[in-house]
Design an enzyme around this catalytic site. Sequence first.
Site, short mmCIF file in Angstrom:
data_model
loop_
_atom_site.label_atom_id
_atom_site.label_comp_id
_atom_site.label_asym_id
_atom_site.label_seq_id
_atom_site.Cartn_x
_atom_site.Cartn_y
_atom_site.Cartn_z
CB CYS A 52 12.06 -5.56 2.86
SG CYS A 52 11.87 -5.04 1.16
CG HIS A 53 10.39 0.36 2.97
ND1 HIS A 53 9.38 -0.42 2.44
CD2 HIS A 53 9.79 1.33 3.69
CE1 HIS A 53 8.22 0.07 2.83
NE2 HIS A 53 8.44 1.13 3.60
#
Length: 159
Positions: A122-123
């Site tokens: 998700c980063h």
Amino acid sequence: MRWTVLDTPIGEFSVATEAGSVRGAHFGRVASAAEEPSDELARRVVAELRAYFAGEATDFGVPVEMPRGSDFERAVWREMTRIPYGETLTYGEVARRVGDAGAARAVGVACNRNPVPVIVPCHRIVGAGGKLVGFGGGLDRKVKLLELEAGVALRRAWS
């Protein structure tokens, strides 16, 4: 679930395994986390995480099972795994890829609910124009993860 904690460049990171798959990850130490992996899968995920943080691995081969999530969240999480190492997409781009161009904010919510951060990256999702916004682990960790990946990607491209 059995939790294992390891020290990383972004601080302590806990990972959970159960029934043959990784089912959770958490920035920080989970109270019940062990220092040493308790089974072969836990040893494998810890080894893969250490290789990732050392810049030696660019993907994960451990099986991951998301224990919860709406159909939309699961679609976003699948799309996250398709973002190449060292690259980013915007929330809006991910929304378009999962079939709802107006759902950029919902993509952000799905990112926040990602039960397996780092492994499900998700980063790699950023705001419009590449702006660094929102991250459950804190923006300082997001920056470190993106810098790690960008540096490794550049070294590999130029070697």
